[in-house]
Design a protein around this motif. Structure first.
Motif, PDB file in Angstrom:
ATOM      1  N   GLN A  66       0.826  -1.202   0.000  1.00 14.71           N
ATOM      2  CA  GLN A  66       0.000   0.000   0.000  1.00 14.71           C
ATOM      3  C   GLN A  66       0.867   1.261   0.000  1.00 14.71           C
ATOM      4  N   THR A  67       1.930   1.230   0.775  1.00 17.68           N
ATOM      5  CA  THR A  67       2.847   2.370   0.827  1.00 17.68           C
ATOM      6  C   THR A  67       3.506   2.579  -0.533  1.00 17.68           C
ATOM      7  N   SER A  68       3.927   1.491  -1.143  1.00 16.81           N
ATOM      8  CA  SER A  68       4.557   1.566  -2.451  1.00 16.81           C
ATOM      9  C   SER A  68       3.581   2.101  -3.495  1.00 16.81           C
ATOM     10  N   GLN A  69       2.359   1.599  -3.437  1.00 15.70           N
ATOM     11  CA  GLN A  69       1.345   2.052  -4.390  1.00 15.70           C
ATOM     12  C   GLN A  69       1.028   3.535  -4.183  1.00 15.70           C
ATOM     13  N   ALA A  70       0.926   3.966  -2.952  1.00 14.85           N
ATOM     14  CA  ALA A  70       0.658   5.379  -2.656  1.00 14.85           C
ATOM     15  C   ALA A  70       1.811   6.262  -3.151  1.00 14.85           C
ATOM     16  N   PHE A  71       3.023   5.769  -2.958  1.00 14.35           N
ATOM     17  CA  PHE A  71       4.193   6.522  -3.423  1.00 14.35           C
ATOM     18  C   PHE A  71       4.175   6.663  -4.943  1.00 14.35           C
ATOM     19  N   LEU A  72       3.860   5.570  -5.634  1.00 15.34           N
ATOM     20  CA  LEU A  72       3.800   5.608  -7.094  1.00 15.34           C
ATOM     21  C   LEU A  72       2.692   6.547  -7.588  1.00 15.34           C
ATOM     22  N   GLN A  73       1.564   6.535  -6.904  1.00 17.65           N
ATOM     23  CA  GLN A  73       0.482   7.452  -7.287  1.00 17.65           C
ATOM     24  C   GLN A  73       0.898   8.903  -7.068  1.00 17.65           C
ATOM     25  N   SER A  74       1.573   9.135  -5.961  1.00 17.05           N
ATOM     26  CA  SER A  74       2.064  10.478  -5.681  1.00 17.05           C
ATOM     27  C   SER A  74       3.049  10.931  -6.759  1.00 17.05           C
ATOM     28  N   LEU A  75       3.955  10.040  -7.131  1.00 18.78           N
ATOM     29  CA  LEU A  75       4.906  10.368  -8.195  1.00 18.78           C
ATOM     30  C   LEU A  75       4.183  10.629  -9.515  1.00 18.78           C
TER      31      LEU A  75
END
Length: 144
Positions: A66-75
């Motif tokens: 979830q953290t990785s996915q949120a980071f990718l969405q933010s990017l």
């Protein structure tokens, strides 16, 4: 003979100043565009790196995913914003380039008019000088 300065010389100087100003502004816009493009490239590299890291670690906790996915969405959002910024700067650059072309054409047109005026003035001066020579030659012939 007395040389009369043309009013067009002042216009030409003003046009030259305008062209130089537009060139400086265009150079500043190009520097800004390069900086914004560099920032976009960095964001895209970060996203690519994060995606490859996520693909390598298949066995992860749900929280990490979830953290990785949120980071990718933010990017992805940051990349979209940066792309819009780059596009805005590119549009400014195109606009300024068009303005510079118009100012340069205007300057060249005024310069050509001034050159033609100077050529006409030189022809007129030559005609006057020739008339004086002709009058003097006529006086010499008649003995006056």
């Amino acid at each position: 003979m007395r040389v009369v300065p043309s009013r067009l010389q002042t216009v030409i100087r003003v046009k030259d100043i305008q062209v130089k100003g537009a060139q400086k502004e265009l150079a500043q816009i190009r520097v800004k565009k390069d900086q914004e493009q560099g920032a976009l490239d960095v964001l895209q590299e970060q996203k690519s790196s994060a995606m490859s890291d996520a693909a390598r670690t298949m066995k992860s906790r749900a929280r990490d995913l979830q953290t990785s996915q949120a980071f990718l969405q933010s990017l992805s959002r940051q990349i979209k914003v940066q792309q819009n910024t780059v596009q805005t700067v590119t549009d400014q650059e195109d606009s300024k380039r068009g303005e510079l072309v118009e100012k340069t054409k205007s300057q060249q047109m005024i310069s050509k008019v001034e050159e033609k005026r100077q050529a006409e003035q030189a022809k007129e001066d030559d005609r006057k000088a020739q008339r004086v020579i002709d009058v003097l030659a006529q006086r010499v012939k008649t003995g006056k």
